[in-house]
Design an enzyme around this catalytic site. Structure first.
Site, PDB file in Angstrom:
ATOM      1  N   ARG A  65       0.865  -1.172   0.000  1.00 27.35           N
ATOM      2  CA  ARG A  65       0.000   0.000   0.000  1.00 27.35           C
ATOM      3  C   ARG A  65       0.906   1.228   0.000  1.00 27.35           C
ATOM      4  NH1 ARG A  65      -2.118  -3.550   3.955  1.00 27.35           N
ATOM      5  NH2 ARG A  65      -4.226  -4.307   3.470  1.00 27.35           N
TER       6      ARG A  65
ATOM      7  N   LYS B 243      -2.221  -2.821   7.853  1.00 28.85           N
ATOM      8  CA  LYS B 243      -3.428  -2.349   8.534  1.00 28.85           C
ATOM      9  C   LYS B 243      -3.600  -3.049   9.868  1.00 28.85           C
ATOM     10  CE  LYS B 243      -6.422  -0.825   4.743  1.00 28.85           C
ATOM     11  NZ  LYS B 243      -7.739  -1.041   4.094  1.00 28.85           N
TER      12      LYS B 243
ATOM     13  N   HIS C  80      -2.871   2.934  -5.731  1.00 24.81           N
ATOM     14  CA  HIS C  80      -3.433   1.655  -5.288  1.00 24.81           C
ATOM     15  C   HIS C  80      -3.609   0.690  -6.461  1.00 24.81           C
ATOM     16  CE1 HIS C  80      -4.867  -0.487  -1.808  1.00 24.81           C
ATOM     17  NE2 HIS C  80      -5.936  -0.909  -2.465  1.00 24.81           N
TER      18      HIS C  80
ATOM     19  N   HIS D 139      -4.166  -9.295   3.398  1.00 23.85           N
ATOM     20  CA  HIS D 139      -5.616  -9.290   3.553  1.00 23.85           C
ATOM     21  C   HIS D 139      -6.016 -10.161   4.732  1.00 23.85           C
ATOM     22  CE1 HIS D 139      -6.448  -8.188  -0.944  1.00 23.85           C
ATOM     23  NE2 HIS D 139      -6.191  -7.131  -0.191  1.00 23.85           N
TER      24      HIS D 139
ATOM     25  N   TYR E  84      -9.808 -10.654  -7.050  1.00 29.42           N
ATOM     26  CA  TYR E  84      -8.885 -10.674  -8.186  1.00 29.42           C
ATOM     27  C   TYR E  84      -9.166 -11.830  -9.134  1.00 29.42           C
ATOM     28  CZ  TYR E  84      -6.387  -7.122  -5.601  1.00 29.42           C
ATOM     29  OH  TYR E  84      -6.078  -5.958  -4.933  1.00 29.42           O
TER      30      TYR E  84
END
Length: 308
Positions: A163, A186, A254, A280, A289
């Protein structure tokens, strides 16, 4: 909605739940802020909907009809299905936390389904598009060290699936770039990402040309005055480059990460491995995806299939 109508006991429970998210679940700051806003709105609605001031006992009485009434209220406020689904997730998370501590059976409430919505598919660049983007941001920079910096940043996004915030949070300890990079993503979650020779070379060239001392504890990527590089500058650099290349507005920082995942999948990459590389939390996020890959295959099929 009058938030002052929320009973003190509920306010206190909400504050403790948010503290729990910050401390134990290591939720990102913007996630905690969004959850606080969503649940506050629900509790304020509940106070008005019930027409009486109750403490945590009101949470115990919440049923599916209450949630449906709240969702209808949100719909009247023109809240999108996607946003409402997120709000419902926050509310159910909070109710589950309260139920666990107050010995409340919230099974029926937690089974309430949110609105259906079509998830937006990631919009990656083609392989050539990603490479052209990296080359263009270097060609348009006024100074060699800035060109090297922008190339290095985009190479990390595309070559490692980072990211933009993860790339710009790197410090001088990332130079020279190791074979495996430890990324804090994250929610404070860590993951190990292998680095490609192209990324190591790009970073080495930037470090060689950068006029500022890349101390171990200082930001790795610098702005023109030596401070931390602002992510908005990378977005603007890409905006200029995509106009030069004739690429769509979806060619953002992104999108380079989306391209990393899509191209890996197209090359036969394992979905679970890609999930780990991207950081993720849920495989369902990574599975988007596969839809992109299938859509691309259909485009190729439509163009190549012989027609009578």
């Amino acid at each position: 909605m009058n938030t002052l109508a929320i009973p003190p006991a509920q306010r206190d429970a909400l504050a403790r739940w948010l503290d729990h998210l910050r401390a134990l679940d290591a939720a990102a700051a913007h996630t905690v802020t969004a959850y606080a806003r969503d649940v506050t709105g629900f509790l304020a609605f509940l106070a008005v909907h019930h027409g009486e001031s109750e403490g945590l006992s009101a949470i115990a009485k919440v049923d599916q009809s209450d949630l449906r009434a709240w969702m209808a209220h949100e719909r009247e406020r023109k809240i999108s299905s996607r946003s409402l689904a997120r709000e419902l997730s926050a509310v159910k998370n909070f109710i589950a936390w309260v139920a666990d501590r107050e010995t409340i059976d919230a099974t029926a409430v937690l089974s309430t389904r949110g609105p259906k919505f079509r998830r937006k598919l990631p919009r990656p660049l083609s392989v050539d598009g990603a490479r052209d983007m990296i080359a263009q941001v270097g060609a348009q920079a006024r100074e060699d060290w800035i060109a090297a910096r922008d190339i290095a940043v985009l190479t990390l996004l595309y070559g490692c699936g980072l990211r933009i915030s993860e790339a710009l949070n790197l410090t001088g300890t990332a130079h020279p770039l190791p074979d495996t990079l430890r990324i804090h993503g994250k929610g404070g979650k860590e993951r190990l990402v292998p680095t490609l020779p192209a990324a190591r070379e790009a970073l080495a060239r930037y470090a060689q040309l950068c006029p500022y001392d890349l101390a171990a504890t200082a930001p790795l990527f610098r702005g023109t005055r030596g401070g931390p590089l602002n992510p908005r500058l990378i977005a603007l650099v890409m905006e200029k480059a995509r106009m030069q290349l004739g690429l769509p507005a979806t060619a953002t920082p992104h999108a380079m990460r989306h391209s990393f995942a899509t191209h890996l999948l197209s090359a036969g990459g394992d979905l679970r491995a890609i999930q780990e590389l991207l950081g993720h939390a849920s495989l369902s996020t990574t599975q988007a995806y596969t839809a992109v890959d299938a859509a691309r295959l259909m485009e190729v099929y439509e163009k190549a299939h012989p027609r009578a």
